[in-house]
Scaffold this active site. Structure first.
Site, PDB file in Angstrom:
ATOM      1  N   ILE A  14       0.702  -1.120   0.081  1.00 27.32           N
ATOM      2  CA  ILE A  14       0.008  -0.059   0.002  1.00 27.32           C
ATOM      3  C   ILE A  14       1.085   1.205   0.064  1.00 27.32           C
ATOM      4  O   ILE A  14       1.754   1.533   0.955  1.00 27.32           O
ATOM      5  CB  ILE A  14      -0.957  -0.067   1.218  1.00 27.32           C
ATOM      6  CG1 ILE A  14      -1.606  -1.224   1.372  1.00 27.32           C
ATOM      7  CG2 ILE A  14      -1.713   1.285   1.131  1.00 27.32           C
ATOM      8  CD1 ILE A  14      -2.507  -1.623   2.493  1.00 27.32           C
ATOM      9  N   ASN A  86      -2.413   4.106  -3.568  1.00 27.63           N
ATOM     10  CA  ASN A  86      -3.359   5.300  -3.054  1.00 27.63           C
ATOM     11  C   ASN A  86      -2.474   6.525  -2.856  1.00 27.63           C
ATOM     12  O   ASN A  86      -3.227   7.544  -2.708  1.00 27.63           O
ATOM     13  CB  ASN A  86      -3.661   4.498  -1.347  1.00 27.63           C
ATOM     14  CG  ASN A  86      -4.105   5.812  -0.393  1.00 27.63           C
ATOM     15  OD1 ASN A  86      -5.065   6.441  -0.606  1.00 27.63           O
ATOM     16  ND2 ASN A  86      -3.024   6.211   0.199  1.00 27.63           N
ATOM     17  N   TYR A 152      -4.135  17.606 -11.492  1.00 29.96           N
ATOM     18  CA  TYR A 152      -4.860  16.358 -10.637  1.00 29.96           C
ATOM     19  C   TYR A 152      -5.805  15.677 -11.486  1.00 29.96           C
ATOM     20  O   TYR A 152      -5.628  14.426 -11.632  1.00 29.96           O
ATOM     21  CB  TYR A 152      -5.071  16.865  -9.461  1.00 29.96           C
ATOM     22  CG  TYR A 152      -6.073  15.827  -8.527  1.00 29.96           C
ATOM     23  CD1 TYR A 152      -5.181  14.975  -7.897  1.00 29.96           C
ATOM     24  CD2 TYR A 152      -7.289  15.896  -8.221  1.00 29.96           C
ATOM     25  CE1 TYR A 152      -5.717  14.245  -7.014  1.00 29.96           C
ATOM     26  CE2 TYR A 152      -7.825  15.149  -7.319  1.00 29.96           C
ATOM     27  CZ  TYR A 152      -7.065  14.052  -6.931  1.00 29.96           C
ATOM     28  OH  TYR A 152      -7.394  13.381  -5.966  1.00 29.96           O
ATOM     29  N   LYS A 156      -5.362  11.561 -12.854  1.00 31.40           N
ATOM     30  CA  LYS A 156      -6.330  10.664 -12.368  1.00 31.40           C
ATOM     31  C   LYS A 156      -7.190   9.986 -13.649  1.00 31.40           C
ATOM     32  O   LYS A 156      -7.505   8.611 -13.683  1.00 31.40           O
ATOM     33  CB  LYS A 156      -7.383  11.241 -11.465  1.00 31.40           C
ATOM     34  CG  LYS A 156      -6.616  11.314 -10.076  1.00 31.40           C
ATOM     35  CD  LYS A 156      -6.068  10.296  -9.523  1.00 31.40           C
ATOM     36  CE  LYS A 156      -5.438  10.524  -8.000  1.00 31.40           C
ATOM     37  NZ  LYS A 156      -5.039   9.418  -7.255  1.00 31.40           N
ATOM     38  N   THR A 190      -9.356  14.483   5.072  1.00 29.65           N
ATOM     39  CA  THR A 190      -8.190  14.243   5.171  1.00 29.65           C
ATOM     40  C   THR A 190      -7.231  15.382   4.768  1.00 29.65           C
ATOM     41  O   THR A 190      -7.704  16.513   4.705  1.00 29.65           O
ATOM     42  CB  THR A 190      -7.577  13.221   3.603  1.00 29.65           C
ATOM     43  OG1 THR A 190      -7.878  13.951   2.638  1.00 29.65           O
ATOM     44  CG2 THR A 190      -8.365  11.799   3.928  1.00 29.65           C
TER      45      THR A 190
END
Length: 249
Positions: A14, A86, A152, A156, A190
Site C-alpha cells: 500500500i 493510494n 490532478y 487521475k 483528510t
C-alpha cells in the site's frame, strides 16, 4: 494421519500509508490474521508485528527500485497479493500556465508514473500465486472539469484509462485470478481536503463548496471509506466494473 493445514497468506502493498485513506486501509487489514502489510511512504506512523515500512518518495523515480524489489520475493500458490496505489497529491492547485516544470513532473510522478510502474512490476510476478488484485485510488476529478485541477484531474483520468487497458489485457490473456480496479473514494476528511480549503478563489473558484462540506460534516472518514475498499479486495468478483466510485458500494 491428520491432514496438514494449508497455510494461506495475504500480502498487501500500500502506498501512502502515513495518514488518511492509506493508513486507514492498512490498520483495518492488520486487525486480521494471515495478513502482512508493506506500507510505502516518506514517513512511518504504523507499528505492528505484521507491518513493514518502506521509506520512499514516489516523486523520485530512483526510489521505486526498493519497492519493486518487494515483488521479487518468493510467494507460494496459496498466497494472495494486493497492490493499492493510494498515494497522491493535488497541490499545487493553480491554473495551467502558472506551473513550473518541476511542479508538473512531481505531481505526474506521484499520481500517474509511479502507479503505472508499480502495476507493471506487480504484473510481472510469476503466475504461481493464488490471486493478485490491484486497486488504484482514483478521483471524481478524473471525469469532471474543475478549474485549478488540470494536473490532478488529468493524472487521475490517465490512471483510470491505464487500469481499463490492463484489465482488458488480463482478460484477453485468460488471467482470471488477476483483478484490476480504479476506484474513486468520494470526499474524505483528510489532509488533502485541508489543502484544498486553503486555496484562494483566484486559483480555485469552487473553494467555498469544499469549505461548506467540512463545516457541515459532510465528509466521510478515512475509516468508513477503508471498509469499502476492503470489500473490493475481499470479493473482487462482485465488482464487474473496472472504474467506479466507492460511493456505489
Amino acid at each position: 494421519m491428520a491432514n496438514q493445514k494449508i497455510f494461506i497468506m495475504h500480502y498487501y502493498f500500500i502506498t501512502g500509508t502515513s495518514f488518511g485513506l492509506g493508513k486507514a486501509i492498512a490498520e483495518a487489514l492488520l486487525q486480521r490474521e494471515d495478513v502482512f502489510v508493506y506500507g510505502i511512504s516518506r514517513t512511518s506512523s504504523i507499528s505492528h508485528t505484521h507491518y513493514k515500512h518502506v521509506f520512499a518518495d514516489l516523486s523520485n523515480p530512483s526510489q521505486l527500485s526498493s519497492i519493486i524489489e518487494l515483488f521479487e520475493a518468493s510467494f507460494t500458490n496459496q498466497d494472495s497479493l494486493y497492490l493499492i496505489n493510494n498515494a497522491g497529491v493535488i497541490d499545487p492547485i493553480k491554473y495551467l500556465g502558472d506551473f513550473t516544470a518541476e511542479e508538473i513532473l512531481l505531481l505526474m510522478h506521484v499520481n500517474l508514473i509511479s502507479p503505472i510502474q508499480l502495476m507493471n512490476a506487480f504484473l510481472k510476478i510469476p503466475q504461481g500465486v493464488k490471486r493478485r488484485i490491484i486497486i488504484n485510488v482514483s478521483s471524481g476529478a478524473a471525469s469532471k472539469v474543475t478549474d485549478g485541477w488540470s494536473l490532478y484531474g488529468s493524472s487521475k483520468a490517465a490512471l483510470d484509462h491505464a487500469s481499463l487497458h490492463a484489465a482488458k489485457e488480463m482478460e484477453l490473456n485468460g488471467k482470471a485470478n488477476i483483478h484490476i480496479f480504479s476506484v474513486a473514494p468520494g470526499v474524505i476528511d483528510t489532509l488533502m481536503q485541508a489543502k484544498i480549503r486553503a486555496v484562494s478563489k483566484h486559483s480555485f473558484s469552487m473553494v467555498d463548496r469544499f469549505i461548506d462540506l467540512h463545516e457541515t460534516n459532510a465528509l466521510d472518514t478515512p475509516e468508513q471509506v477503508a471498509q469499502k475498499y476492503l470489500k473490493i479486495l475481499d470479493v473482487p468478483q462482485e465488482f464487474p466494473k473496472v472504474v467506479f466510485s466507492a460511493r456505489e458500494i
